[in-house]
Design an enzyme around this catalytic site. Structure first.
Site, PDB file in Angstrom:
ATOM      1  N   PHE A   6      -4.700   1.843 -21.428  1.00 21.04           N
ATOM      2  CA  PHE A   6      -3.739   2.655 -20.677  1.00 21.04           C
ATOM      3  C   PHE A   6      -3.901   4.099 -21.117  1.00 21.04           C
ATOM      4  O   PHE A   6      -3.758   4.410 -22.299  1.00 21.04           O
ATOM      5  CB  PHE A   6      -2.294   2.203 -20.903  1.00 21.04           C
ATOM      6  CG  PHE A   6      -1.319   3.001 -20.078  1.00 21.04           C
ATOM      7  CD1 PHE A   6      -1.149   2.728 -18.721  1.00 21.04           C
ATOM      8  CD2 PHE A   6      -0.598   4.046 -20.630  1.00 21.04           C
ATOM      9  CE1 PHE A   6      -0.277   3.480 -17.945  1.00 21.04           C
ATOM     10  CE2 PHE A   6       0.277   4.801 -19.857  1.00 21.04           C
ATOM     11  CZ  PHE A   6       0.444   4.515 -18.517  1.00 21.04           C
ATOM     12  N   ASP A  18      -7.844   8.041 -27.898  1.00 18.83           N
ATOM     13  CA  ASP A  18      -6.504   8.236 -27.352  1.00 18.83           C
ATOM     14  C   ASP A  18      -5.526   7.690 -28.392  1.00 18.83           C
ATOM     15  O   ASP A  18      -5.312   6.483 -28.488  1.00 18.83           O
ATOM     16  CB  ASP A  18      -6.371   7.509 -26.011  1.00 18.83           C
ATOM     17  CG  ASP A  18      -4.974   7.665 -25.406  1.00 18.83           C
ATOM     18  OD1 ASP A  18      -4.048   8.040 -26.140  1.00 18.83           O
ATOM     19  OD2 ASP A  18      -4.818   7.386 -24.204  1.00 18.83           O
ATOM     20  N   LYS A  33       3.417  11.879 -27.631  1.00 18.45           N
ATOM     21  CA  LYS A  33       4.527  11.042 -28.100  1.00 18.45           C
ATOM     22  C   LYS A  33       5.156  11.497 -29.425  1.00 18.45           C
ATOM     23  O   LYS A  33       6.006  12.365 -29.430  1.00 18.45           O
ATOM     24  CB  LYS A  33       4.079   9.588 -28.176  1.00 18.45           C
ATOM     25  CG  LYS A  33       3.864   8.936 -26.794  1.00 18.45           C
ATOM     26  CD  LYS A  33       3.685   7.450 -26.909  1.00 18.45           C
ATOM     27  CE  LYS A  33       3.271   6.762 -25.626  1.00 18.45           C
ATOM     28  NZ  LYS A  33       4.349   6.540 -24.667  1.00 18.45           N
TER      29      LYS A  33
HETATM   30  N1  PMP Z   1      -2.192   6.989 -23.485  1.00 12.12           N
HETATM   31  C1  PMP Z   1      -1.549   6.050 -24.176  1.00 12.12           C
HETATM   32  C2  PMP Z   1      -2.303   5.267 -25.211  1.00 12.12           C
HETATM   33  C3  PMP Z   1      -0.191   5.808 -23.954  1.00 12.12           C
HETATM   34  O1  PMP Z   1       0.442   4.842 -24.653  1.00 12.12           O
HETATM   35  C4  PMP Z   1       0.503   6.575 -22.983  1.00 12.12           C
HETATM   36  C5  PMP Z   1       1.983   6.355 -22.698  1.00 12.12           C
HETATM   37  N2  PMP Z   1       2.453   5.073 -22.863  1.00 12.12           N
HETATM   38  C6  PMP Z   1      -0.200   7.563 -22.282  1.00 12.12           C
HETATM   39  C7  PMP Z   1      -1.549   7.740 -22.561  1.00 12.12           C
HETATM   40  C8  PMP Z   1       0.462   8.417 -21.244  1.00 12.12           C
HETATM   41  O2  PMP Z   1       1.383   9.293 -21.822  1.00 12.12           O
HETATM   42  P1  PMP Z   1       2.544   9.970 -20.942  1.00 12.12           P
HETATM   43  O3  PMP Z   1       3.438   8.872 -20.487  1.00 12.12           O
HETATM   44  O4  PMP Z   1       3.196  10.932 -21.893  1.00 12.12           O
HETATM   45  O5  PMP Z   1       1.884  10.673 -19.818  1.00 12.12           O
END
Ligand code: PMP
Length: 418
Positions: A126, A232, A262
């Site tokens: 994700f 990521d 985050k």
């Molecule tokens: N990458 C990862 C690994 C995530 O866990 C998330 C959010 N759950 C995102 C990208 C996307 O982040 P955002 O919701 O702040 O756009």
């Protein structure tokens, strides 16, 4: 009267009025132990006094110092301070607001810097909901269905999910790396592949840590083919897994680009990508930016977050309390055949629910999550089939709070399987 869009859904019926440490409170002052941390964001706990104070102070000095117009001291200081925790060599930073935007920023950088078009992601990953990031996400069909056509140029290679594959960890790594070599031989030629994006622990895809050896295998292929390795660390970062960054569990492996969001600013919208200045220098100057990137109040929150993590030893606490929580989850699982696996790193832990025939049991996972909410414990599900319940407590969590959570967990599981 206007109402909230039904497109937006909540995992719980709770309406939060305030938060303090590991707890959220509703308007009636009912207390909830928050083991979601706003999806891995409030690592320092809700409204940590030092974060609140830094935000208050900054809000009275400068709120918006638009970073393609002027620079501000919080952005410069944060850039300097992130050097204390970033891997060596990742000495240039670029800021955005959300995780998805940072993923898109890394994608733009990778394409411009290499002159190559394709990216490789891993099954179950994700990376976000904006259109580029959505095209790179295979953690569940709801992130992709009905919104196509999606961005082309994304190839998906296997992730070494040993449990799902029914393999040992070493075999799963071999399987995944062979799959990657196959993708490079059949789908995305190395000469056209700009980057591989990897979560060191699959997040939304089911809380699956990459076994030792996988990231090293990616690093070796990245070096061999001149492909950038992008970590990521949006959900895994900022101390959550018991190391500052989760890729540091794979000794000696460093990414070319690291993405963080985050936990970075304890709840303020702030994200960043870090890469060697030489690499960032290969992107086109002025090609990236945004109205709110590197917001001054968010940067002040991030600076206080770094102080709190260091001064309160939160990375060490994540490792210690993570062991305690994992032990408790395994104890519950030992008595409940439907909990087929307990896994994770540090305070990023999950239990996977299967039916007796081995198929995913999303219904049971959801009902455990609901019973837990009724008992005052907030949890989220994840996994490509939605049959995994994850625990993401704040890194300030105490052993007593973990015991409290484990008691509610075991009662919720008992109620749900009955
Ligand atoms: N990458 C990862 C690994 C995530 O866990 C998330 C959010 N759950 C995102 C990208 C996307 O982040 P955002 O919701 O702040 O756009």
């Amino acid at each position: 009267m206007p109402q909230l869009s039904p497109m937006l859904q909540q995992a719980t019926p709770v309406i939060a009025a305030r938060g303090e440490g590991a707890y959220l409170y509703d308007a009636d002052d009912r207390r909830y132990l928050d083991f979601t941390s706003g999806v891995g964001v409030t690592n320092t706990g809700h409204c940590h006094p030092r974060v609140v104070e830094a935000v208050r102070r900054q809000a009275g000095r400068l709120i918006h110092g638009q970073y393609t117009t002027v620079l501000h001291d919080q952005l410069l200081t944060l850039t300097e301070r992130l050097g204390e925790v970033l891997p060596d060599g990742l000495d240039a930073l670029f800021y955005m607001n959300s995780g998805s935007e940072a993923v898109e920023a890394a994608l733009r950088l990778a394409r411009q810097a290499t002159g190559r078009q394709n990216v490789i992601v891993f099954d179950g990953s994700f990376h976000g909901r904006t259109m580029g990031a959505a095209a790179m996400s295979t953690a569940g069909i709801r992130f992709r269905a009905g919104i196509g056509p999606l961005m082309p140029g994304v190839a998906v290679a296997p992730f070494p999910d040993a449990f799902a594959l029914g393999l040992g960890e070493d075999e799963a790594v071999t399987h995944a790396l062979r799959g990657l070599d196959r993708v490079l031989a059949t789908t995305s030629s190395p000469a056209e592949t700009a980057a591989m994006f990897v979560e060191p622990v699959l997040g939304e895809g089911g809380y699956v840590p990459a076994p030792p050896g996988f990231l090293a295998g990616l690093r070796e292929r990245a070096d061999r083919h001149g492909i950038l390795l992008v970590a990521d660390e949006i959900q895994t970062g900022f101390g959550r897994t018991g190391r500052f960054w989760a890729h540091q569990h794979s000794t000696g492996v460093a990414p070319d680009v690291l993405i963080t969001a985050k936990g970075l600013a304890s709840g303020f919208p702030l994200s960043a990508i870090a890469a060697p200045v030489e690499l960032m220098g290969r992107a086109w100057p002025g090609s990236q930016g945004g109205t709110y990137g590197g917001n001054a109040v968010a940067c002040a929150a991030a600076l206080a977050t770094l102080d709190v993590i260091r001064d309160e030893g939160l990375v060490e606490n994540a490792a210690r309390q993570g062991r305690h929580l994992a032990d408790g989850l395994r104890k519950t699982a030992a008595d409940v055949p439907a909990i087929a696996d307990v896994r994770g790193l540090g305070l990023m832990l999950a239990s996977e629910f299967l039916r007796p025939d081995g198929s995913p049991d999303a219904e049971l996972a959801r009902s455990v999550q609901r019973y837990a909410t009724e008992r005052g414990l907030l949890l989220l599900t994840c996994g490509v089939h939605g049959n995994v319940v994850r625990m993401i407590p704040p890194l300030v969590v105490t052993a007593e709070q973990i015991d409290e959570a484990l008691e509610s967990w075991s009662a919720a599981v008992t109620e749900a399987v009955r």
